[in-house]
Design a protein around this motif. Structure first.
Motif, PDB file in Angstrom:
ATOM      1  N   PHE A  40      22.287  18.836  54.559  1.00  0.00           N
ATOM      2  CA  PHE A  40      21.197  18.568  55.511  1.00  0.00           C
ATOM      3  C   PHE A  40      20.889  17.083  55.685  1.00  0.00           C
ATOM      4  CE2 PHE A  40      20.161  23.048  54.599  1.00  0.00           C
ATOM      5  CZ  PHE A  40      20.125  23.500  55.904  1.00  0.00           C
ATOM      6  N   ILE A  41      21.231  16.253  54.679  1.00  0.00           N
ATOM      7  CA  ILE A  41      20.834  14.844  54.771  1.00  0.00           C
ATOM      8  C   ILE A  41      22.016  13.877  54.662  1.00  0.00           C
ATOM      9  CG2 ILE A  41      19.443  13.018  53.674  1.00  0.00           C
ATOM     10  CD1 ILE A  41      17.467  15.345  52.984  1.00  0.00           C
ATOM     11  N   TRP A  42      22.806  14.010  53.590  1.00  0.00           N
ATOM     12  CA  TRP A  42      23.796  12.960  53.321  1.00  0.00           C
ATOM     13  C   TRP A  42      25.089  13.110  54.089  1.00  0.00           C
ATOM     14  CZ3 TRP A  42      21.276   9.189  51.444  1.00  0.00           C
ATOM     15  CH2 TRP A  42      20.226   9.390  50.553  1.00  0.00           C
ATOM     16  N   PRO A  44      25.779  14.182  57.536  1.00  0.00           N
ATOM     17  CA  PRO A  44      25.260  14.682  58.821  1.00  0.00           C
ATOM     18  C   PRO A  44      26.317  15.300  59.718  1.00  0.00           C
ATOM     19  CG  PRO A  44      25.105  12.296  58.688  1.00  0.00           C
ATOM     20  CD  PRO A  44      25.630  12.747  57.389  1.00  0.00           C
ATOM     21  N   LEU A  47      25.696  18.936  59.680  1.00  0.00           N
ATOM     22  CA  LEU A  47      24.482  19.333  60.410  1.00  0.00           C
ATOM     23  C   LEU A  47      24.713  19.229  61.919  1.00  0.00           C
ATOM     24  CD1 LEU A  47      21.589  20.278  59.984  1.00  0.00           C
ATOM     25  CD2 LEU A  47      20.864  17.902  59.991  1.00  0.00           C
ATOM     26  N   LEU A  51      24.441  22.231  64.692  1.00  0.00           N
ATOM     27  CA  LEU A  51      23.679  22.172  65.945  1.00  0.00           C
ATOM     28  C   LEU A  51      24.603  22.402  67.141  1.00  0.00           C
ATOM     29  CD1 LEU A  51      21.309  19.176  65.135  1.00  0.00           C
ATOM     30  CD2 LEU A  51      20.703  21.584  65.221  1.00  0.00           C
ATOM     31  N   MET A  54      25.073  26.082  67.400  1.00  0.00           N
ATOM     32  CA  MET A  54      23.898  26.741  67.986  1.00  0.00           C
ATOM     33  C   MET A  54      23.907  26.587  69.500  1.00  0.00           C
ATOM     34  SD  MET A  54      20.831  25.576  65.490  1.00  0.00           S
ATOM     35  CE  MET A  54      20.838  25.901  63.749  1.00  0.00           C
TER      36      MET A  54
ATOM     37  N   CYS B  19      16.542  22.406  61.269  1.00  0.00           N
ATOM     38  CA  CYS B  19      17.862  21.763  61.423  1.00  0.00           C
ATOM     39  C   CYS B  19      17.782  20.646  62.476  1.00  0.00           C
ATOM     40  CB  CYS B  19      18.914  22.785  61.835  1.00  0.00           C
ATOM     41  SG  CYS B  19      19.358  23.906  60.519  1.00  0.00           S
ATOM     42  N   LEU B  22      15.722  17.742  61.138  1.00  0.00           N
ATOM     43  CA  LEU B  22      16.458  16.976  60.126  1.00  0.00           C
ATOM     44  C   LEU B  22      17.532  16.102  60.762  1.00  0.00           C
ATOM     45  CD1 LEU B  22      16.873  19.452  57.146  1.00  0.00           C
ATOM     46  CD2 LEU B  22      15.628  17.307  57.144  1.00  0.00           C
ATOM     47  N   TRP B  23      18.128  16.596  61.836  1.00  0.00           N
ATOM     48  CA  TRP B  23      19.148  15.802  62.515  1.00  0.00           C
ATOM     49  C   TRP B  23      18.518  14.526  63.113  1.00  0.00           C
ATOM     50  CZ3 TRP B  23      23.907  14.423  63.034  1.00  0.00           C
ATOM     51  CH2 TRP B  23      24.315  13.721  64.159  1.00  0.00           C
ATOM     52  N   ILE B  29      15.099   9.410  57.078  1.00  0.00           N
ATOM     53  CA  ILE B  29      15.030   9.999  55.734  1.00  0.00           C
ATOM     54  C   ILE B  29      16.028   9.299  54.807  1.00  0.00           C
ATOM     55  CG2 ILE B  29      15.441  12.117  54.393  1.00  0.00           C
ATOM     56  CD1 ILE B  29      14.546  13.702  56.871  1.00  0.00           C
ATOM     57  N   ARG B  30      17.246   9.090  55.318  1.00  0.00           N
ATOM     58  CA  ARG B  30      18.274   8.439  54.490  1.00  0.00           C
ATOM     59  C   ARG B  30      17.849   7.019  54.117  1.00  0.00           C
ATOM     60  NH1 ARG B  30      21.603  11.755  57.583  1.00  0.00           N
ATOM     61  NH2 ARG B  30      21.708  10.325  59.331  1.00  0.00           N
ATOM     62  N   ILE B  33      15.138   7.240  51.348  1.00  0.00           N
ATOM     63  CA  ILE B  33      15.454   7.722  49.994  1.00  0.00           C
ATOM     64  C   ILE B  33      16.746   7.156  49.408  1.00  0.00           C
ATOM     65  CG2 ILE B  33      14.121   9.867  50.249  1.00  0.00           C
ATOM     66  CD1 ILE B  33      16.676  11.364  50.748  1.00  0.00           C
ATOM     67  N   SER B  34      17.451   6.327  50.173  1.00  0.00           N
ATOM     68  CA  SER B  34      18.658   5.702  49.608  1.00  0.00           C
ATOM     69  C   SER B  34      18.250   4.673  48.567  1.00  0.00           C
ATOM     70  CB  SER B  34      19.463   4.993  50.702  1.00  0.00           C
ATOM     71  OG  SER B  34      19.975   5.921  51.596  1.00  0.00           O
ATOM     72  N   ARG B  77      30.166   7.643  57.680  1.00  0.00           N
ATOM     73  CA  ARG B  77      29.851   9.042  57.404  1.00  0.00           C
ATOM     74  C   ARG B  77      28.629   9.493  58.211  1.00  0.00           C
ATOM     75  NH1 ARG B  77      28.258  11.257  51.761  1.00  0.00           N
ATOM     76  NH2 ARG B  77      27.362   9.190  51.582  1.00  0.00           N
ATOM     77  N   CYS B  78      27.701   8.590  58.433  1.00  0.00           N
ATOM     78  CA  CYS B  78      26.467   8.933  59.151  1.00  0.00           C
ATOM     79  C   CYS B  78      26.479   8.245  60.517  1.00  0.00           C
ATOM     80  CB  CYS B  78      25.254   8.475  58.357  1.00  0.00           C
ATOM     81  SG  CYS B  78      25.211   9.188  56.712  1.00  0.00           S
ATOM     82  N   GLU B 119      25.660   6.847  41.460  1.00  0.00           N
ATOM     83  CA  GLU B 119      26.924   7.564  41.323  1.00  0.00           C
ATOM     84  C   GLU B 119      27.810   7.359  42.553  1.00  0.00           C
ATOM     85  OE1 GLU B 119      26.429  11.968  41.550  1.00  0.00           O
ATOM     86  OE2 GLU B 119      24.319  11.436  41.401  1.00  0.00           O
ATOM     87  N   GLU B 120      29.086   7.560  42.335  1.00  0.00           N
ATOM     88  CA  GLU B 120      30.066   7.319  43.395  1.00  0.00           C
ATOM     89  C   GLU B 120      29.791   8.232  44.593  1.00  0.00           C
ATOM     90  OE1 GLU B 120      34.113   7.921  42.218  1.00  0.00           O
ATOM     91  OE2 GLU B 120      34.859   6.592  43.777  1.00  0.00           O
ATOM     92  N   ARG B 122      27.356   7.903  46.680  1.00  0.00           N
ATOM     93  CA  ARG B 122      25.947   7.814  47.108  1.00  0.00           C
ATOM     94  C   ARG B 122      25.780   6.767  48.201  1.00  0.00           C
ATOM     95  NH1 ARG B 122      21.172   9.228  44.240  1.00  0.00           N
ATOM     96  NH2 ARG B 122      19.939   9.254  46.116  1.00  0.00           N
ATOM     97  N   ARG B 123      24.891   7.011  49.106  1.00  0.00           N
ATOM     98  CA  ARG B 123      24.577   6.023  50.137  1.00  0.00           C
ATOM     99  C   ARG B 123      23.574   5.039  49.551  1.00  0.00           C
ATOM    100  NH1 ARG B 123      25.940   6.115  55.227  1.00  0.00           N
ATOM    101  NH2 ARG B 123      24.729   4.996  56.795  1.00  0.00           N
TER     102      ARG B 123
END
Lengths: 248, 127
Positions: A40-42, A44, A47, A51, A54, B19, B22-23, B29-30, B33-34, B77-78, B119-120, B122-123
């Motif tokens: 859900f977060i790391w 994406p 996610l 979507l 959907m 969902c 969160l998208w 959020i990232r 909390i990173s 990745r993001c 840890e490996e 991780r963002r």
């Protein structure tokens, strides 16, 4: 005694079918909730793919039910030359393995310039013959008297379909919608052929390239939820629709 | 039956909404909390007549299999640009005054993470 044995055997067979899907859930918690945080977060991409699923499944299901309802009216209520042949063509296309139509779909999507967009997956979904076939069979069970009476009241065919026919085959329409939604939701080969980038692919196609780690299992667990929810929500309509279909 | 249907319908709606939320909220959020990590860049220095890259010794992770450094590597990745932790093997050959010289495994532009090491994979947000 025989009844008890039959019950045990049926439960065992039922468990055999459910076990592969159920086994995914504990495997997804192998790293605690981390796999779900990743989903859900790391990560994406998962996610986004969910979507996409959907959107594609909902658009396809809505479109296919709309088109199928009109097609079903034509096949079941209108008298025109070639109706039988056209209906048999529908059935033939429905019976064909999907691989036969996959390459033509690719060529058409290129021609329409929708390749690598959600429309490349939605458009073939809208014109799936199964929904038209199912609704035609169910529409034949709607009493003709009611349709004739409605025709006397209004000259609008659309009004007859929406006000008289559709409410009487609500179960069938919902059943067709849920089945079309599930078909698009589970599609793997079509999205892979009709798209090039992972940004537009649905989750089923993305999962087919994923490594089978706990993140994969978390993704498959989440992937099961919506069709399961839809089934639980529309269980009676699905049964009613399939029964109406089998009665013909 | 109606209550059950309403309940499952509400659950499905909540699932879809969460969902979607969160998208859209994912980058914020990232970012929130990173873990923030302290970083250094390897520097060239003349060590015993050899011109090589050096690092603060605390940046070297020594294990039984060998020495590693944690790098903050640019990641796609993001949707938003960011950095992920990757471990890379290095070969230290001298250590003096808290500075370790390495002869392979690093480039001058690498962003090396100082302890505490996340840890490996991780963002992280380099600071």
């Amino acid at each position: 005694m025989m009844k008890r044995i039959a019950t045990v055997v049926l439960w065992a067979l039922g468990a055999l079918f459910v076990l592969p899907a159920a086994a995914v859930i504990p495997l997804s918690f192998k790293d605690g909730l981390r796999s779900y945080a990743d989903f859900f977060i790391w990560e994406p991409s998962y996610l986004r793919a969910l979507l996409n699923s959907m959107f594609i499944a909902f658009a396809s299901a809505t479109g296919s039910v709309t088109v199928a309802l009109l097609a079903a009216y034509a096949f079941s209520q209108l008298r025109f030359r070639g109706r039988g042949v056209l209906f048999y063509l529908y059935i033939i296309v429905m019976m064909m393995p999907f691989q036969v139509t996959l390459l033509p779909q690719y060529i058409v999507s290129r021609f329409l310039r929708v390749y690598d967009t959600p429309a490349a997956m939605i458009l073939p979904g809208i014109f799936t013959p199964f929904a038209a076939f199912l609704l035609t069979q169910i529409m034949k069970t709607v009493p003709q008297d009611a349709i004739e009476a409605a025709r006397l009241d209004t000259s609008s065919t659309l009004r007859v379909i929406l006000r008289v026919i559709a409410p009487q085959m609500r179960g069938g329409i919902v059943c067709a919608g849920v089945l079309m939604f599930t078909e698009q939701w589970n599609a793997v080969a079509e999205p892979i052929v009709l798209t090039a980038s992972s940004e537009v692919r649905p989750l089923a196609a993305v999962l087919s390239f994923a490594h089978s780690d706990s993140r994969y299992f978390a993704a498959t667990t989440v992937f099961m939820l919506l069709p399961l929810g839809l089934y639980l929500m529309f269980e009676s309509e699905i049964m009613e629709g399939l029964e109406g279909y089998s009665l013909r | 039956m109606k209550k059950f249907r309403a309940f499952t319908g509400a659950l499905c709606a909540v699932f879809v909404s969460v969902c979607t939320a969160l998208w859209f909220a994912g980058p914020a959020i990232r970012a929130a909390i990173s873990p923030r990590v302290e970083i250094v860049y390897p520097e060239y220095a003349d060590v015993g007549g050899k011109y090589c890259l050096t690092l603060p010794s605390e940046a070297i992770i020594r294990t039984e299999e060998g020495a590693y450094v944690a790098l903050a590597a640019p990641s796609e990745r993001c949707p938003e640009p960011g950095y992920d932790v990757t471990l890379t093997r290095v070969e230290p050959f001298s250590e003096e005054n808290g500075v370790t010289a390495v002869i392979s495994g690093l480039s001058p532009g690498d962003i090396v993470i100082l302890p505490p090491f996340p840890e490996e994979g991780r963002r992280v947000i380099p600071q």
